[in-house]
Enzyme design. Structure first.
Site, PDB file in Angstrom:
ATOM      1  N   HIS A  94      -3.697   9.578   2.357  1.00 32.76           N
ATOM      2  CA  HIS A  94      -4.071   8.166   2.170  1.00 32.76           C
ATOM      3  C   HIS A  94      -5.581   8.053   2.313  1.00 32.76           C
ATOM      4  CE1 HIS A  94      -4.282   3.830   2.645  1.00 32.76           C
ATOM      5  NE2 HIS A  94      -2.995   3.738   2.360  1.00 32.76           N
ATOM      6  N   CYS A 109       0.867  -1.176   0.000  1.00 38.21           N
ATOM      7  CA  CYS A 109       0.000   0.000   0.000  1.00 38.21           C
ATOM      8  C   CYS A 109       0.901   1.221   0.000  1.00 38.21           C
ATOM      9  CB  CYS A 109      -0.951  -0.024   1.193  1.00 38.21           C
ATOM     10  SG  CYS A 109      -0.101  -0.036   2.781  1.00 38.21           S
TER      11      CYS A 109
END
Length: 628
Positions: free
Chosen positions: A550, A26
């Protein structure tokens, strides 16, 4: 050590290519599915260059590299032969992790975690009412009745909540589950508490020989009914024609499961539940605080094993039976000691990287999440972890001796204070927390940690050498105000449901629960990272701040579905420019949280990084102030 060398060391420490099922990444970390956790040399990985921490979560070994670096490390490990994974593969593999017992306890957690906020709220209502009574305030009758509604409803309908959540976890229709659960506490049945009190209310005898009462406050029978009911409903759907499914499946499910629940499963497992409750109370009631000593000493070991969700079942049972939860105080002692050990490491170390990790991890522990402290600091150096177990055992024993019992569960240490305000135990609770903290800190500071070398000067020297040899002298950070990239409601970073962000391991910042699906540039900046999946962006502002945005938690697993990226790496943007868009409904449909984190990843370069927003924020509002 260059990236390829680090990647080789990572693969070797993971137990080799043959021990890796798949790898993904990620915005901040590698996510590795391994075949045998025991083959991982965790100490080697945690001490590699560029590694900011590592821990297990959801069946994945997650290695934190940080924004930008993780992309390069992912490319390197894949180039060296590690297999990649799709979203479906990763989820399927995670579901198979652990032995049957670990998977069963994880299922308990999946069922009971969504119910905990209701129990927490009920406990706080009890505490508030107790506080008013302790202050000598006489409540009017109608206010007293209202307070009883606030404090009693969750436990009266508890079986309905449990059956609903169990249906949800095991793939049944949650609406069918909650109706089935409410049937178990129907007003047409004798109230279980009234029957147990020995008054005029007695059990009903169905068919002349089956005693039946409502299942008010029952947990285990409701769970078993939910498991059997969900599986029965799924099996029905395989045989009932689609055209009849809407009519036949819910009808048959409710008919069969209400009979089984009231006449078979309910009575049988109610007896089993009573024995479990008696056994739990017997352990907690051992003389000289022995029960609290043992539980306080092993609780964080149980957290490491991943089966600590079993306490959810026991705590809810105790609260339903007595409206008192002795486990809460004992667990608080164990967690306080763990956080205190992390503080001791942070105070004693001269390693700036470790300091940056330790203090936010400790704060996370004091707010009720110890995983960052355990996996990021204490287990890494071993002695702090085991010394904190000793401190937690002593604190847990003290909690038992003092007779501490909270009015709820799910919150501990600082927020957990509210569970002891109204029951006359606040002073004893604070004493227990203080003793646990002092012991955890003192033991670790004196015996648990020593810096292996004077690293601060070495880090500074390394930076100077890089600047001299490459000519790449970084911009000196300057004071700056960062605008919100997301329109929505502000969330404190420590409340984010991801230990990497909530612990501050990636840096300080803030989070926003979006009300619009647009990501804006928070300052004049250069796009340093633009993930193809559109879920995260890295920017470096003209004044030197490195910012990670994010969108959502674990949204990398969506593989870009619902996200649209508007910029590319290297683009120059102005504050307020659109970086990308996202669809919160698709994030929710994937079972994920769309809370968006805004992190200053070079926090260590600043004297302070301070969130300045609260409530709702709109485009252009200041959200973070950084001061050099």
């Amino acid at each position: 050590m260059n990236n390829q060398d680090i990647a080789k060391k990572v693969i070797e420490a993971l137990g080799g290519r043959e021990n890796v099922n798949s790898v993904a990444h990620c915005a901040t970390r590698l996510r590795v599915m391994v075949k045998d956790e025991g083959k991982i040399n965790k100490e080697v990985i945690e001490n590699l260059d560029k590694v900011q921490g590592a821990f297990f979560n959801s069946g994945q070994y997650q290695i934190i590299f940080g924004t930008g670096t993780v992309n390069k490390m992912y490319d390197e490990v894949v180039a060296l032969g590690l297999p990649t994974s799709s979203k479906e593969d990763m989820k399927a593999e995670a579901a198979k992790q652990g032995n049957w017992f670990q998977r069963a306890i994880r299922t308990f957690g999946d069922v009971f975690v969504p119910i905990i906020p209701v129990i927490v709220a009920t406990g706080l209502f009890m505490g508030l009412r107790g506080l008013l009574n302790a202050l000598g305030m006489t409540l009017p009758e109608d206010v007293t009745i209202y307070s009883q509604i606030l404090t009693d409803t969750a436990f009266i309908i508890l079986p309905g909540l449990v059956v609903w959540s169990t249906f949800r976890v095991f793939g049944g229709n949650p609406a069918v589950g909650i109706v089935l659960g409410m049937m178990l506490v129907s007003g047409s049945l004798p109230n279980a508490w009234a029957v147990a009190s020995g008054g005029e209310v007695t059990a009903m005898n169905f068919f002349g020989f089956i005693p039946v009462v409502g299942l008010q406050g029952s947990v285990l029978p409701a769970f078993i009914i939910g498991v059997v009911g969900a599986k029965f409903e799924k099996s029905l759907r395989k045989v009932v024609p689609d055209v009849l499914d809407l009519l036949v499946t819910p009808f048959v499910t409710l008919l069969v499961m209400s009979i089984l629940g009231l006449f078979v499963i309910g009575p049988v497992f109610h007896v089993v539940e009573n024995y479990i409750l008696l056994g739990t109370k017997a352990i907690l009631g051992l003389p000289f605080g022995l029960g609290g000593f043992v539980i306080g000493g092993v609780h964080q070991l149980i957290v490491v094993s991943g089966v600590h969700h079993i306490f959810n079942l026991l705590e809810v049972q105790l609260l339903a039976a007595d409206h008192a939860n002795p486990f809460n105080a004992i667990i608080t002692a164990a967690m306080t000691a763990q956080g205190a050990a992390t503080v001791a490491v942070g105070v004693k170390t001269k390693n700036p990287k470790l300091k940056t990790l330790a203090f936010p991890a400790a704060l996370s522990a004091f707010l009720g999440i110890t995983e960052p402290a355990i996996f990021g600091v204490n287990l890494r150096f071993r002695k702090p972890f085991f010394l904190s177990l000793i401190a937690g055992a002593i604190g847990g024993g003290l909690a038992s001796i003092l007779g501490l019992a909270g009015t709820g569960n799910g919150i501990t240490i600082i927020p957990g204070t509210m569970l002891y305000v109204g029951n006359g135990q606040l002073f004893q609770y604070l004493l227990m927390v203080a003793v646990s903290f002092v012991l955890g800190f003192a033991l670790t500071y004196m015996f648990g940690y020593e810096d292996e070398k004077e690293v601060a000067s070495e880090v500074a020297t390394e930076r100077l050498v890089q600047e001299e040899t490459t000519g790449n002298i970084p911009v000196a950070p300057q004071n700056e105000t960062i605008q919100t990239p997301i329109v929505g409601d502000v969330v404190a970073l420590e409340n984010v449901d991801d230990p990497v962000f909530s612990s501050g391991a990636m840096g300080q910042g803030i989070a926003v629960k979006p009300s619009q699906g647009v990501v804006y540039a928070p300052a004049d900046a250069e796009v340093s990272i633009a993930f193809a999946t559109g879920h995260a962006y890295g920017l470096k502002t003209a004044n030197g701040a490195e910012i990670l945005i994010h969108v959502g938690i674990d949204t990398v697993t969506m593989n870009g579905e619902g996200f649209e990226q508007k910029v590319s790496q290297g683009d120059k943007v102005k504050a307020g420019d659109v970086l990308g868009t996202f669809d919160s409904s698709k994030i929710a449909a994937a079972g994920l949280d769309d809370t968006t984190m805004v992190i200053v990843t070079n926090t260590a370069d600043y004297a302070s990084v301070t969130p300045v927003a609260s409530g709702s924020v709109v485009k252009g509002d200041a959200i973070i102030e950084v001061k050099a």
